[in-house]
Design a protein around this motif. Structure first.
Motif, PDB file in Angstrom:
ATOM      1  N   THR A  82      15.300  41.650  43.350  1.00 58.82           N
ATOM      2  CA  THR A  82      15.787  42.103  44.490  1.00 58.82           C
ATOM      3  C   THR A  82      16.846  41.189  45.161  1.00 58.82           C
ATOM      4  O   THR A  82      17.889  41.365  45.462  1.00 58.82           O
ATOM      5  CB  THR A  82      14.683  42.497  45.456  1.00 58.82           C
ATOM      6  OG1 THR A  82      13.999  43.589  44.766  1.00 58.82           O
ATOM      7  CG2 THR A  82      15.320  43.117  46.548  1.00 58.82           C
ATOM      8  N   CYS A  83      16.308  40.022  45.186  1.00 58.63           N
ATOM      9  CA  CYS A  83      17.209  38.999  45.729  1.00 58.63           C
ATOM     10  C   CYS A  83      18.373  38.689  44.833  1.00 58.63           C
ATOM     11  O   CYS A  83      19.413  38.585  45.315  1.00 58.63           O
ATOM     12  CB  CYS A  83      16.391  37.529  45.608  1.00 58.63           C
ATOM     13  SG  CYS A  83      17.205  36.211  46.257  1.00 58.63           S
ATOM     14  N   CYS A  84      18.251  38.867  43.453  1.00 59.45           N
ATOM     15  CA  CYS A  84      19.527  38.459  42.748  1.00 59.45           C
ATOM     16  C   CYS A  84      20.520  39.746  42.862  1.00 59.45           C
ATOM     17  O   CYS A  84      21.666  39.470  42.932  1.00 59.45           O
ATOM     18  CB  CYS A  84      19.137  38.603  41.223  1.00 59.45           C
ATOM     19  SG  CYS A  84      18.338  36.884  40.618  1.00 59.45           S
ATOM     20  N   GLU A  85      19.843  40.985  43.124  1.00 59.58           N
ATOM     21  CA  GLU A  85      20.825  42.087  43.401  1.00 59.58           C
ATOM     22  C   GLU A  85      21.472  42.043  44.567  1.00 59.58           C
ATOM     23  O   GLU A  85      22.522  42.697  44.788  1.00 59.58           O
ATOM     24  CB  GLU A  85      19.860  43.503  43.063  1.00 59.58           C
ATOM     25  CG  GLU A  85      19.382  43.856  41.672  1.00 59.58           C
ATOM     26  CD  GLU A  85      18.464  44.802  41.403  1.00 59.58           C
ATOM     27  OE1 GLU A  85      18.028  45.345  42.463  1.00 59.58           O
ATOM     28  OE2 GLU A  85      18.323  45.187  40.264  1.00 59.58           O
ATOM     29  N   ASN A  86      20.811  41.801  45.663  1.00 62.02           N
ATOM     30  CA  ASN A  86      21.312  41.563  46.934  1.00 62.02           C
ATOM     31  C   ASN A  86      22.296  40.288  47.212  1.00 62.02           C
ATOM     32  O   ASN A  86      23.254  40.611  47.951  1.00 62.02           O
ATOM     33  CB  ASN A  86      20.210  41.535  48.186  1.00 62.02           C
ATOM     34  CG  ASN A  86      19.279  42.620  48.169  1.00 62.02           C
ATOM     35  OD1 ASN A  86      19.654  43.489  47.635  1.00 62.02           O
ATOM     36  ND2 ASN A  86      18.339  42.459  48.718  1.00 62.02           N
ATOM     37  N   GLU A  87      22.172  39.528  46.617  1.00 63.40           N
ATOM     38  CA  GLU A  87      23.142  37.985  46.907  1.00 63.40           C
ATOM     39  C   GLU A  87      23.867  37.701  45.612  1.00 63.40           C
ATOM     40  O   GLU A  87      24.748  36.620  45.517  1.00 63.40           O
ATOM     41  CB  GLU A  87      22.056  36.937  47.106  1.00 63.40           C
ATOM     42  CG  GLU A  87      21.159  37.121  47.841  1.00 63.40           C
ATOM     43  CD  GLU A  87      21.724  37.422  49.275  1.00 63.40           C
ATOM     44  OE1 GLU A  87      22.833  36.738  49.696  1.00 63.40           O
ATOM     45  OE2 GLU A  87      21.446  38.116  50.044  1.00 63.40           O
ATOM     46  N   TRP A  88      23.794  38.432  44.233  1.00 63.27           N
ATOM     47  CA  TRP A  88      24.465  38.159  43.161  1.00 63.27           C
ATOM     48  C   TRP A  88      25.308  39.346  42.536  1.00 63.27           C
ATOM     49  O   TRP A  88      24.733  40.372  42.664  1.00 63.27           O
ATOM     50  CB  TRP A  88      23.618  37.301  42.358  1.00 63.27           C
ATOM     51  CG  TRP A  88      24.151  36.751  41.042  1.00 63.27           C
ATOM     52  CD1 TRP A  88      25.477  36.266  40.796  1.00 63.27           C
ATOM     53  CD2 TRP A  88      23.362  35.894  40.139  1.00 63.27           C
ATOM     54  NE1 TRP A  88      25.662  35.652  39.622  1.00 63.27           N
ATOM     55  CE2 TRP A  88      24.226  35.118  39.208  1.00 63.27           C
ATOM     56  CE3 TRP A  88      22.082  35.579  39.934  1.00 63.27           C
ATOM     57  CZ2 TRP A  88      23.855  34.664  38.152  1.00 63.27           C
ATOM     58  CZ3 TRP A  88      21.554  34.906  38.977  1.00 63.27           C
ATOM     59  CH2 TRP A  88      22.559  34.283  38.058  1.00 63.27           C
ATOM     60  N   GLU A  89      26.723  39.123  41.899  1.00 64.24           N
ATOM     61  CA  GLU A  89      27.334  40.058  41.333  1.00 64.24           C
ATOM     62  C   GLU A  89      27.791  39.469  40.122  1.00 64.24           C
ATOM     63  O   GLU A  89      28.014  38.687  39.886  1.00 64.24           O
ATOM     64  CB  GLU A  89      28.281  40.650  42.108  1.00 64.24           C
ATOM     65  CG  GLU A  89      28.089  41.359  43.511  1.00 64.24           C
ATOM     66  CD  GLU A  89      27.473  42.636  43.191  1.00 64.24           C
ATOM     67  OE1 GLU A  89      27.537  43.161  42.190  1.00 64.24           O
ATOM     68  OE2 GLU A  89      26.690  43.031  43.943  1.00 64.24           O
ATOM     69  N   GLY A  90      27.672  40.583  39.311  1.00 64.38           N
ATOM     70  CA  GLY A  90      28.420  40.210  37.810  1.00 64.38           C
ATOM     71  C   GLY A  90      27.531  40.229  36.809  1.00 64.38           C
ATOM     72  O   GLY A  90      26.230  40.379  36.703  1.00 64.38           O
ATOM     73  N   GLN A  91      28.257  40.222  35.340  1.00 63.42           N
ATOM     74  CA  GLN A  91      27.351  40.124  34.167  1.00 63.42           C
ATOM     75  C   GLN A  91      26.223  38.871  34.051  1.00 63.42           C
ATOM     76  O   GLN A  91      25.205  39.230  33.673  1.00 63.42           O
ATOM     77  CB  GLN A  91      28.092  40.079  33.191  1.00 63.42           C
ATOM     78  CG  GLN A  91      27.789  40.378  31.569  1.00 63.42           C
ATOM     79  CD  GLN A  91      27.019  41.714  31.456  1.00 63.42           C
ATOM     80  OE1 GLN A  91      27.808  42.767  31.882  1.00 63.42           O
ATOM     81  NE2 GLN A  91      25.979  41.662  30.985  1.00 63.42           N
TER      82      GLN A  91
END
Length: 101
Positions: free
Chosen positions: A43-52
């Protein structure tokens, strides 16, 4: 606590099985569940990070967490096997400890 009459081969075989099940249920199953639960990290990655790179990170984390969980169970199988071998050795020693003349 078992009495000496409860022992089959100088050790409590059913007590060993209960102890092993307790180790699995109280520690290994919980550890496996905890290490495989990456939902808050995902969830944290999806909220704070974009890209491959994020997608690859989450995919690798999921795969690695499952691998660690599987290793807990593999280690439990090794522990169970080692303890079973010790029990068999104790039973064998008991059978040959005193010979009938």
């Amino acid at each position: 606590m078992p009495t000496i009459a409860d022992f089959e081969y100088g050790y409590d075989n059913s007590g060993i099985d209960e102890y092993l099940q307790s180790i699995k249920a109280d520690y290994l199953d919980k550890a496996k569940e905890a290490v495989e639960n990456i939902s808050s990290i995902k969830t944290c990655c999806e909220n704070e990070w974009e890209g491959q790179a994020r997608d690859n990170f989450v995919t690798n984390l999921d795969k690695d967490s499952k691998h660690v969980g599987e290793q807990f169970m593999a280690l439990y199988d090794v522990l169970r096997s080692e303890i079973s071998s010790l029990g068999a050795a104790m039973a064998n020693k008991d059978e040959t400890l005193i010979q009938v003349d």
